[in-house]
Scaffold this active site. Structure first.
Site, PDB file in Angstrom:
ATOM      1  N   GLU A  42      -7.233   1.411  -6.928  1.00  0.00           N
ATOM      2  CA  GLU A  42      -6.728   1.259  -5.545  1.00  0.00           C
ATOM      3  C   GLU A  42      -5.903   2.746  -5.523  1.00  0.00           C
ATOM      4  O   GLU A  42      -4.957   2.738  -6.114  1.00  0.00           O
ATOM      5  CB  GLU A  42      -5.810  -0.086  -5.259  1.00  0.00           C
ATOM      6  CG  GLU A  42      -6.648  -1.134  -5.234  1.00  0.00           C
ATOM      7  CD  GLU A  42      -5.547  -2.156  -4.854  1.00  0.00           C
ATOM      8  OE1 GLU A  42      -6.040  -3.461  -4.438  1.00  0.00           O
ATOM      9  OE2 GLU A  42      -4.344  -2.254  -5.119  1.00  0.00           O
ATOM     10  N   ASP A  69       6.798  -2.667  -0.679  1.00  0.00           N
ATOM     11  CA  ASP A  69       6.926  -2.124  -2.159  1.00  0.00           C
ATOM     12  C   ASP A  69       8.317  -2.322  -2.758  1.00  0.00           C
ATOM     13  O   ASP A  69       9.256  -1.796  -2.194  1.00  0.00           O
ATOM     14  CB  ASP A  69       6.154  -0.641  -2.501  1.00  0.00           C
ATOM     15  CG  ASP A  69       4.954  -0.817  -2.256  1.00  0.00           C
ATOM     16  OD1 ASP A  69       4.219  -1.617  -2.936  1.00  0.00           O
ATOM     17  OD2 ASP A  69       4.273  -0.123  -1.177  1.00  0.00           O
TER      18      ASP A  69
END
Lengths: 578, 250
Positions: free
Chosen positions: B41, B52
């Site tokens: 990824e 995040d």
């Protein structure tokens, strides 16, 4: 869901329809249609549609190939729609740079159609079980059945025409805009939406449901109104500032809507109390909020003490320093204040942290967003809780001078005080609506928070709106003397009003805001918040533009106590030292 | 797409890093592939990564500070593709790719990417992305979460391709010691409604967790653990070893 509106004949309707959020505007050229346009009309409608951000579809029914090509040559067409056997036979002879909308009948789909470029349109026939193409549905669609029709298919869009007409061939713009809102309640024209990670979708849907049920109930509204009256101090006064006007050497009558007189010192409490009360009703025990100037933080902390809820406020470290009195107040009120040090350590970063908290805590926590922005339903809900400002002001204005104001002026950070006061006047098209952004120290990216002059549309914090960003789509840093305006994005409804040109957006620099702050303080004994001083500064700067016999309304969204320590140590240190 | 199918045929080992964090960023990805990761990824840095946690936030900050833009990320993908046959998924927030979405996807495909995951585009906002992914033969990977209702899982799975990313807990990305207790139950439900392979991620930071995930899912995603290592400038050989150890499955 794409929206295609067919049979538009006037550029004015095309422009409003396009800005209103229609993705495609269809022009009919066939003699058999009551909505037929000439080539000259078509050129004007197409131009207006493009200005408004929509694509133009030429709908052909029985035209000859030569006539079709002539239209394509002369009018700025984006897509060709083929309706009926006569024109479908030309499919392979047409310029295939144009995508095609092919009206499907019960015959086979022509093999030269490309599913990655072309569309089908199903009008009044049953949908096959498997459709490889993107397709629109059309025919017999009404306000009552449109949502059910969409949900029963896997269509990419709806095509509307006759259901939106006043009389045959004449479109009703009010109906068009109502229809668009019905299909896309999460948007204001093109703006708004719900751009959040999947994780946040369930709590947002839960909030929306609570807002649409409990939040709309008479019982809830009565309880909220009572709190606003008895605990918060509504209605607020409308004050004519005669000395301030005299100092500007004008005969214009200047009125202030005194949101600064509210408990906690700003309009923020209207929304904070509304959301916290709602949150309590749907079972949340903990409230989180972001704050820039600290006004929303103090308002939320106050609402939480009133209602017995736990409270955590996220605030940028830069703002904590420049709005110290509010930080102390929040702590006294029992809130936990979390200093955010990431990014620019201002409002944007505080929103980031609040969203991160919410992603973890939504089972028991409501995110009390402080401005009319973020994922749907926040922009709508916050504007709703703030609209009391405009409703009161309108009534007061009528009582005091017997007519509506010439203009309504408000500062715009996220834009909740502005949308609150604008809301009641949007329908009165003669009333000018003026939003004032932070001009900061320079009009270069990074030197201001003027989204409408230095920004362009993009996605931040759950909504699509005007945004200060770099060429690479990174969010730009912002600057303003006022923490409450120091933010990279603006509420999506303001973006919409801007495109519609229903409101105009201007800006005032740090210096201009500070001068207006001093002028109001000296002439009227009212110490305004630095945010609201931007609205005052606009009036000081542009007083000549208002007719001498007019009356104007400024939303004084908050008071300036919170700004004093920082100002007295900085820009106004001469006061301390004298 | 076929690289994704291949990776998921026998326990996909999915590794995330933020592109442009550290010099010669592509070398880190290649090291992970050497260590056994078969799905990479590649994260595009964004100034405001609200999904995040701190480790990836910091990586994005460093990467942006070093001047990484979308073009640079595509270069990195090209370099990775020259060196490995692992599947490559572009992992991004919407705004950096929004203004020229079709061009970006076409370029990503050409650079060697196999799929795309846009963190902040939920189903309702992603119809154009889904269409363009089909057009350019890119897998359109979606996330479901513990809170996603079953009807929504079905909707999402029916409109995704490649694999389904099950983010196994609330909150943001980061390091955690334990898997949630209801994982098996939830995965059983997800599988009922999805015919796509399922990868589990969010907080996975040791081999015990990976082993447990491989027992119930088709793939396992490890992100912050590797990002943290890159932030500490571990040598490539050590990163490779870390991948081999954490993904080890017996």
């Amino acid at each position: 869901m794409l929206i295609k509106i067919c049979g538009i004949t006037s550029p004015e309707v095309a422009l409003t329809t396009a800005i209103g959020g229609a993705d495609y505007i269809g022009l009919l050229f066939s003699d058999i249609s009551p909505r037929k346009v000439t080539i000259e009309q078509a050129k004007a409608v197409a131009q207006a549609a493009h200005v408004g951000g929509a694509k133009v579809v030429a709908v052909f029914v029985d035209e000859e190939l030569a006539a079709i090509n002539n239209i394509l040559k002369q009018v700025a067409i984006d897509i060709i729609q083929l309706h009926g056997p006569v024109v479908k036979q030309y499919l392979t002879q047409l310029d295939r740079n144009y995508p095609i909308i092919y009206v499907a009948d019960n015959n086979e789909i022509q093999p030269s159609l490309d599913r990655f470029k072309d569309f089908l349109l199903y009008e009044n026939i049953a949908l096959p079980s498997k459709i490889d193409f993107r397709y629109f549905i059309a025919g017999g669609i009404s306000k009552e059945n449109v949502i059910a029709r969409i949900n029963a298919s896997n269509c990419i869009g709806v095509d509307l025409s006759s259901s939106l007409e006043l009389t045959k061939g004449i479109k009703d713009i009010t109906k068009i805009l109502e229809f668009i809102k019905l299909i896309r309640p999460e948007r204001f024209g093109r703006f708004g939406g719900r751009y959040v990670p999947e994780l946040l979708i369930p709590p947002i849907l839960q909030l929306q449901q609570a807002y649409e049920t409990i939040g709309q109930s008479l019982e809830f509204r009565n309880e909220l109104n009572l709190l606003l009256k008895n605990n918060v101090g509504r209605p607020t006064a409308l004050t004519e500032v005669v000395n301030f006007a005299k100092a500007l050497n004008t005969k214009v009558r200047i009125f202030l809507k005194r949101e600064d007189l509210l408990h906690t010192g700003a309009h923020k409490i209207n929304n904070a109390l509304g959301q916290c009360l709602l949150a309590k009703k749907f079972g949340k025990t903990r409230i989180i909020a972001e704050t820039g100037a600290g006004q929303h933080g103090v308002a939320t902390a106050t609402a939480c003490s009133m209602l017995g809820l736990d409270c955590v406020i996220y605030m940028g470290q830069v703002d904590i320093v420049r709005q110290a009195p509010n930080v102390a107040k929040m702590k006294l009120l029992g809130a936990k204040v979390v200093s955010v040090e990431s990014g620019s350590a201002t409002l944007k970063d505080a929103v980031n942290e609040a969203l991160r908290d919410w992603a973890e805590s939504y089972d028991n926590t409501h995110y009390c967003l402080g401005s009319a922005l973020g994922p749907h339903p926040f922009p709508t809900m916050v504007a709703d809780f703030q609209k009391i400002i405009g409703i009161e002001a309108k009534q007061q204005f009528k009582e005091v001078i017997g007519q509506l104001p010439y203009a309504v002026i408000a500062c715009v950070g996220g834009g909740s005080n502005a949308i609150g006061i604008f809301g009641a006047f949007i329908e009165n098209v003669a009333v000018k609506l003026i939003g004032v952004e932070a001009g900061g120290t320079s009009l270069k990216l990074g030197g201001n928070a003027s989204r409408f002059s230095a920004g362009k549309p993009g996605v931040l914090h759950g909504n699509y709106t005007y945004l200060l960003q770099t060429e690479d789509g990174q969010i730009a840093n912002t600057h303003s003397i006022s923490a409450g305006l120091d933010y990279a994005a603006v509420g999506p409804q303001h973006a919409y009003l801007h495109e519609l040109q229903r409101a105009q957006y201007s800006n005032a620099t740090d210096q201009e805001a500070l001068e207006a702050f001093l002028l109001l303080t000296k002439t009227e004994g009212i110490i305004p918040a630095l945010e609201s001083s931007h609205a005052l500064a606009y009036v000081v700067k542009n007083i000549q533009q208002f007719p001498q016999d007019s009356a104007i309304l400024i939303n004084l969204s908050g008071r300036g106590d919170k700004d004093l320590p920082s100002l007295l140590n900085g820009e106004l240190s001469y006061v301390t030292n004298s | 797409m076929s690289r994704i199918v291949k990776a998921f045929a026998n326990k996909a080992k999915v590794a995330y890093l933020t592109a442009g964090d550290g010099e010669n960023s592509e070398q880190y990805f290649i090291a992970l592939a050497k260590g056994g990761a078969n799905v990479l990824e590649v994260g595009i840095p964004f100034s405001d990564p609200t999904a995040d946690g701190l480790i990836i936030q910091k990586a994005m900050e460093r990467s942006l500070k070093a001047g990484t833009d979308v073009k640079k990320v595509l270069e990195i993908i090209k370099q990775i593709r020259l060196n490995t046959e692992a599947a490559i998924i572009v992992f991004t927030y919407f705004n950096p790719i929004r203004s020229n979405l079709e061009y970006f996807l076409a370029q990503a495909k050409q650079s060697g990417a196999d799929g795309v995951l846009v963190v902040d585009l939920p189903f309702e906002e992603s119809s154009e992305l889904r269409f363009l992914c089909a057009k350019y033969d890119l897998a359109n990977i979606s996330v479901t979460a513990p809170s996603t209702p079953l009807s929504r899982i079905k909707l999402i799975a029916n409109n995704s391709s490649g694999f389904l990313y099950y983010a196994c807990r609330k909150g943001t990305t980061g390091l955690r010691d334990e898997l949630p207790l209801d994982l098996i139950e939830r995965i059983t439900e997800v599988r009922k409604y999805s015919s796509l392979p399922v990868a589990i991620g969010f907080g996975v930071s040791n081999n015990q967790m990976v082993q447990r995930i491989f027992k119930i899912a088709d793939g396992c995603v490890v992100g912050s653990y590797f990002v943290d290592a890159v932030s500490k400038q571990v040598p490539l050989a050590q990163l490779e070893l870390m991948a081999a150890n954490i993904f080890n499955y017996d």
